[in-house]
Enzyme design. Structure first.
Site, mmCIF file in Angstrom:
data_model
loop_
_atom_site.group_PDB
_atom_site.id
_atom_site.type_symbol
_atom_site.label_atom_id
_atom_site.label_comp_id
_atom_site.label_asym_id
_atom_site.label_seq_id
_atom_site.Cartn_x
_atom_site.Cartn_y
_atom_site.Cartn_z
ATOM 1 N N ALA A 15 4.478 4.616 3.015
ATOM 2 C CA ALA A 15 5.918 4.819 3.184
ATOM 3 C C ALA A 15 6.512 5.733 2.120
ATOM 4 O O ALA A 15 7.638 6.215 2.276
ATOM 5 C CB ALA A 15 6.635 3.481 3.171
ATOM 6 N N GLY A 18 1.364 10.122 1.079
ATOM 7 C CA GLY A 18 0.190 10.172 1.936
ATOM 8 C C GLY A 18 -0.961 10.786 1.177
ATOM 9 O O GLY A 18 -0.766 11.433 0.136
ATOM 10 N N ARG A 19 -2.164 10.576 1.681
ATOM 11 C CA ARG A 19 -3.340 11.137 1.024
ATOM 12 C C ARG A 19 -4.416 11.411 2.060
ATOM 13 O O ARG A 19 -4.435 10.786 3.136
ATOM 14 C CB ARG A 19 -3.866 10.199 -0.060
ATOM 15 C CG ARG A 19 -4.296 8.849 0.458
ATOM 16 C CD ARG A 19 -4.334 7.802 -0.627
ATOM 17 N NE ARG A 19 -3.046 7.587 -1.244
ATOM 18 C CZ ARG A 19 -2.042 6.901 -0.704
ATOM 19 N NH1 ARG A 19 -2.191 6.348 0.486
ATOM 20 N NH2 ARG A 19 -0.908 6.766 -1.316
ATOM 21 N N HIS A 241 -2.987 0.232 11.468
ATOM 22 C CA HIS A 241 -1.977 -0.356 10.598
ATOM 23 C C HIS A 241 -2.598 -0.410 9.220
ATOM 24 O O HIS A 241 -3.663 -1.006 9.032
ATOM 25 C CB HIS A 241 -1.593 -1.751 11.081
ATOM 26 C CG HIS A 241 -0.507 -2.372 10.259
ATOM 27 N ND1 HIS A 241 -0.157 -3.699 10.371
ATOM 28 C CD2 HIS A 241 0.297 -1.860 9.310
ATOM 29 C CE1 HIS A 241 0.821 -3.970 9.526
ATOM 30 N NE2 HIS A 241 1.108 -2.860 8.864
ATOM 31 N N ASP A 242 -1.954 0.189 8.244
ATOM 32 C CA ASP A 242 -2.587 0.336 6.926
ATOM 33 C C ASP A 242 -3.002 -1.003 6.330
ATOM 34 O O ASP A 242 -4.032 -1.099 5.641
ATOM 35 C CB ASP A 242 -1.705 1.125 5.961
ATOM 36 C CG ASP A 242 -0.272 0.622 5.855
ATOM 37 O OD1 ASP A 242 0.032 -0.471 6.391
ATOM 38 O OD2 ASP A 242 0.552 1.323 5.240
ATOM 39 N N THR A 264 4.446 -0.599 -1.322
ATOM 40 C CA THR A 264 5.873 -0.668 -1.029
ATOM 41 C C THR A 264 6.245 -2.075 -0.557
ATOM 42 O O THR A 264 7.279 -2.624 -0.928
ATOM 43 C CB THR A 264 6.242 0.363 0.050
ATOM 44 O OG1 THR A 264 5.888 1.672 -0.426
ATOM 45 C CG2 THR A 264 7.722 0.318 0.353
ATOM 46 N N ASN A 301 5.564 -11.118 4.981
ATOM 47 C CA ASN A 301 6.019 -9.892 4.310
ATOM 48 C C ASN A 301 6.922 -10.244 3.132
ATOM 49 O O ASN A 301 7.904 -10.970 3.294
ATOM 50 C CB ASN A 301 6.816 -9.015 5.270
ATOM 51 C CG ASN A 301 5.947 -8.241 6.220
ATOM 52 O OD1 ASN A 301 5.028 -8.787 6.809
ATOM 53 N ND2 ASN A 301 6.236 -6.965 6.378
#
Length: 477
Positions: A15, A18-19, A241-242, A264, A301
């Site tokens: 979020a 990125g990599r 989904h990460d 995050t 979460n």
């Protein structure tokens, strides 16, 4: 299995950044290596219509990263893409209809009541197993309906599926991410057509489901030429989904461990063979999301390191620069008790003055607010550690898993103060690492699909355990 191993490329989109990572795997030799070849910023853009993702810029950046990956490693066999959940793009005739909305956009909360009027939440939970979060895709789609765009679109793709479509031209819905939409049946892992109809949505928008390890398709010729990739390189579905990819790489014994995938967000839970959709689980706001190899990620979460990163961003508005390591050192040195606030309070969801909102929460609850930046940072760490400890206890009680250790993976594994205080507040040992668990899980699912590794999830985790030694934190009295 390929006895010599090989290499794959993982696109890991978070979020805030990125990599692109090249993974080299040879299970027979115990080899699991990662090389980060590109890293780029990612974040929301506020347009007249609301808060959006710049997926056009994101695609540009990840394409440049993949080109660098093929320059360094021409023999890459496949590409896998993972990202955050719930957000989607709408397409018509293969064309993207505007930049996707960001899950923190204010539109979502207005749609909740309408969804629950059509399908009461207790029934919704029994059907999809998802905790209530106002940005779940099912609420976003309800907010989208009045705009007319759903009627104009012919395809809906979640972010990693959208990226895969741009690379291959094939439209699919990977199951672990599809499980976060609220439209997937928790019992059978298929689109819930009756629920979709009751919500006034068109099932034709949804792509065919695939599971981690499935081949999505080869790179489009023009894309392969742009990336400098050889013919035949395919995009493989991973735990897109990460968190699904991250949990796949947790070197744990699932029958006695809890995990915290901390970035995050802080995703706190246990891995199960079957979903838990009891009234108690619903009331505790626990979710059942799809995992690699059909496992269930039973988790809660927690707001996560967003609380710290957004506070730092707010403080830096005056042009100053805050070194996070120095801030955390100062936070560790705070020698008086700091208030523990509710890290899951909805007021902390939107960008902005989080330190001011923390002070506001403290005032409402009769607590002395932090005064310095170090004190705010310490209060945030203590509050996250308590939220993590509480979620671990709830996960154990609701699932029946006897938790003996907590594994923290992701960026939070580098935060020594957070790991230490989580161990202390939970009264359990914390094993921190690997940091790049998401990319590792992405790589391992691809490697197994390509024959560079084999076996079940436990076999893949054994490879992680040999390659990445965690740091252990024992609880202090």
């Amino acid at each position: 299995m390929n006895a010599t191993g090989g290499s794959v490329a993982a696109v890991d989109l978070g979020a805030t950044s990125g990599r692109v990572v090249v993974g080299r795997v040879d299970q027979a030799a115990g080899r699991l290596e990662l090389e980060q070849v590109a890293r780029f910023a990612n974040g929301p853009v506020r347009l007249a219509s609301g808060l959006h993702w710049d997926v056009t810029g994101l695609h540009r950046d990840l394409s440049q990263g993949l080109a660098e990956a093929f320059r360094r490693e021409p023999g890459i066999a496949s590409i896998g893409v993972d990202s955050w959940a719930v957000d989607y793009g709408l397409l018509r005739d293969g064309r993207l209809l505007g930049e996707p909305f960001h899950y923190r956009d204010e539109r979502n909360a207005r749609a909740v009541d309408g969804v629950h009027a059509a399908v009461p939440f207790d029934e919704l939970y029994r059907r999809n197993g998802l905790q209530f979060l106002p940005f779940n895709t099912v609420y976003q789609l309800a907010a989208e309906r009045p705009t007319g765009w759903l009627g104009f679109a012919d395809t809906l793709l979640l972010i990693p599926d959208l990226i895969a479509f741009q690379l291959t031209g094939a439209a699919v819905a990977e199951r672990t991410n599809a499980s976060t939409t609220g439209l997937l049946g928790v019992a059978n892992g298929e689109w819930d057509l009756e629920l979709i109809e009751r919500l006034g949505l068109e099932a034709s928008l949804l792509a065919p489901l695939v599971s981690p390890g499935a081949a999505i398709g080869p790179l489009r010729p023009a894309v392969a030429a742009e990336l400098g990739a050889p013919d035949g390189v395919e995009v493989v579905a991973v735990g897109s989904h990460d968190t699904a990819s991250a949990v796949a790489a947790v070197p744990m014994r699932a029958e006695s461990a809890a995990y915290i995938s901390c970035g995050t967000w802080g995703l706190v839970g246990v891995e199960l063979e079957h979903a838990v959709t009891s009234d108690a689980a619903r009331e505790a706001n626990f979710t059942n999301e799809g995992g690699v190899d059909g496992r269930v990620r039973f988790l809660h979460n927690v707001m996560g390191l967003w609380l710290l990163s957004e506070s730092v961003r707010w403080w830096e508005r005056d042009g100053s620069q805050i070194v996070l390591g120095e801030l955390l050192d100062a936070a560790a040195a705070v020698d008086r008790p700091m208030p523990v606030f509710d890290a899951n309070d909805p007021r902390f969801m939107a960008p902005g003055d989080l330190p001011g909102r923390i002070a506001e929460w403290c005032a409402e609850h009769g607590l002395a607010a932090p005064q310095t930046r170090a004190e705010f940072a310490r209060s945030i760490i203590e509050s996250l550690a308590q939220a993590f400890a509480d979620a671990v206890r709830d996960a154990a009680a609701l699932s029946g898993v006897e938790v003996e250790t907590i594994h923290i993976v992701g960026g939070g594994a580098l935060n020594r103060l957070l790991c230490r205080r989580t161990a202390d507040r939970a009264g359990l040992p914390v094993l921190a690492g690997p940091v790049e668990a998401t990319a590792i899980g992405n790589v391992l699912v691809q490697a197994r699909a390509q024959g560079f590794a084999s076996g079940d999830l436990e076999s893949l985790r054994a490879l992680v355990a040999r390659a990445f030694e965690p740091e252990r934190y024992e609880p202090r009295g």
